[in-house]
Motif scaffolding. Structure first.
Motif, PDB file in Angstrom:
ATOM      1  N   SER A   1      -1.699  10.372  -7.886  1.00 39.70           N
ATOM      2  CA  SER A   1      -3.024  10.472  -6.871  1.00 39.70           C
ATOM      3  C   SER A   1      -2.239  11.148  -5.795  1.00 39.70           C
ATOM      4  O   SER A   1      -1.071  11.382  -5.496  1.00 39.70           O
TER       5      SER A   1
ATOM      6  N   SER B   1     -11.694  -0.480  -7.819  1.00 37.96           N
ATOM      7  CA  SER B   1     -11.705  -1.226  -6.585  1.00 37.96           C
ATOM      8  C   SER B   1     -12.731  -2.349  -6.449  1.00 37.96           C
ATOM      9  O   SER B   1     -13.471  -2.394  -6.508  1.00 37.96           O
TER      10      SER B   1
ATOM     11  N   GLY C   1      -5.430   2.823 -11.686  1.00 38.16           N
ATOM     12  CA  GLY C   1      -6.583   3.311 -10.964  1.00 38.16           C
ATOM     13  C   GLY C   1      -7.301   4.307 -11.915  1.00 38.16           C
ATOM     14  O   GLY C   1      -6.808   4.588 -12.735  1.00 38.16           O
TER      15      GLY C   1
ATOM     16  N   GLN D   1       0.840  -1.104   0.047  1.00 38.47           N
ATOM     17  CA  GLN D   1      -0.102  -0.202   0.156  1.00 38.47           C
ATOM     18  C   GLN D   1       0.882   1.248  -0.031  1.00 38.47           C
ATOM     19  O   GLN D   1       2.095   1.220   0.523  1.00 38.47           O
TER      20      GLN D   1
ATOM     21  N   HIS E   1      -7.596  -1.566  -4.546  1.00 35.77           N
ATOM     22  CA  HIS E   1      -8.013  -0.330  -4.483  1.00 35.77           C
ATOM     23  C   HIS E   1      -7.082   0.625  -4.826  1.00 35.77           C
ATOM     24  O   HIS E   1      -6.221   0.982  -4.011  1.00 35.77           O
ATOM     25  N   LEU E   2      -7.219   1.269  -5.881  1.00 33.94           N
ATOM     26  CA  LEU E   2      -6.252   2.012  -6.170  1.00 33.94           C
ATOM     27  C   LEU E   2      -6.882   3.590  -6.768  1.00 33.94           C
ATOM     28  O   LEU E   2      -7.959   3.640  -7.358  1.00 33.94           O
ATOM     29  N   GLU E   3      -6.438   4.580  -6.276  1.00 28.89           N
ATOM     30  CA  GLU E   3      -7.145   6.008  -6.275  1.00 28.89           C
ATOM     31  C   GLU E   3      -6.963   6.342  -7.984  1.00 28.89           C
ATOM     32  O   GLU E   3      -6.041   5.922  -8.399  1.00 28.89           O
TER      33      GLU E   3
ATOM     34  N   SER F   1      -3.957   3.944  -1.346  1.00 29.68           N
ATOM     35  CA  SER F   1      -4.144   2.706  -2.480  1.00 29.68           C
ATOM     36  C   SER F   1      -3.348   1.400  -2.084  1.00 29.68           C
ATOM     37  O   SER F   1      -2.476   1.662  -1.335  1.00 29.68           O
TER      38      SER F   1
END
Length: 209
Positions: free
Chosen positions: A179, A141, A138, A68, A108-110, A186
């Motif tokens: 991001s 998600s 991203g 992360q 989960h990637l912004e 993320s």
């Protein structure tokens, strides 16, 4: 869960000569022992191996494999890896290679962030296979899945009559990209929402002379 990858292997409809690859597993059940496990993605007690009932595949289950970046993440959290050293015990007269591997997890990637999953494997004392990478961009998600497939002619087999441990190297990386890592997080896991992810390796079998 297990794809029918073995059907793509070379096989004879009548007889399989010694040394020819095929999709017929040994009649006796195989066993797999974890010799060593190292890496930030698989702390002690967080990885397990199980063999399918039909002997055509084995599954590695992770419970703490998370990379992360952003809020709450340490600088070292952006990359996680795991190396498994396995002893595969097969019946006499058989050897094996890996025809394909399925990797699964959650990402989960912004917006602007991206992640990379990499893997390769090799037998002790032999050259490593080419590292295969999969990139995810991203915003996303959702669950992810990647499959690495080896052409029949390129499958590397454990030498007949020799005991060589099998090594699996995997890696997850998450990059903040454009991001805003000061306000968002993320991440990418090899760990589904129920606490386990099954990474499946499909066998290719061969009779020894």
């Amino acid at each position: 869960m297990i794809n029918a990858v073995a059907a793509a292997l070379l096989a004879s409809a009548i007889v399989i000569p010694p040394g020819a690859p095929n999709d017929t597993p040994p009649p006796d059940h195989i066993t797999i022992d974890i010799v060593t496990i190292n890496g930030s993605g698989c702390p002690a007690g967080t990885a397990a191996v199980a063999v399918s009932e039909d002997n055509k595949a084995f599954t590695v289950t992770y419970s703490d494999y998370l990379a992360q970046v952003g809020v709450g993440a340490k600088p070292t959290d952006l990359r996680k890896n795991c190396q498994l050293n396995l002893r595969v015990n097969v019946p006499q007269g058989f050897t094996y290679g890996i025809a394909s591997a399925d990797y699964r997890g959650f990402a989960h990637l912004e917006p602007g962030a991206y992640s990379v999953q990499k893997a390769n494997y090799y037998f002790q004392g032999m050259s490593q296979t080419e590292q295969i990478s999969h990139r995810y961009n991203g915003p996303v998600s959702e669950d992810w899945q990647a499959t690495d497939t080896t052409e029949v002619a390129a499958i590397v087999y454990s030498p007949c009559g020799e005991k060589r441990n099998f090594n699996i190297n995997t890696e997850l990386r998450v990059y903040g990209g454009t991001s805003n890592t000061a306000t968002t997080t993320s991440f990418m896991t090899m760990d589904s929402t129920d606490g386990s992810l099954e990474t499946t390796y499909h066998f290719a079998w061969k009779h020894c002379s």
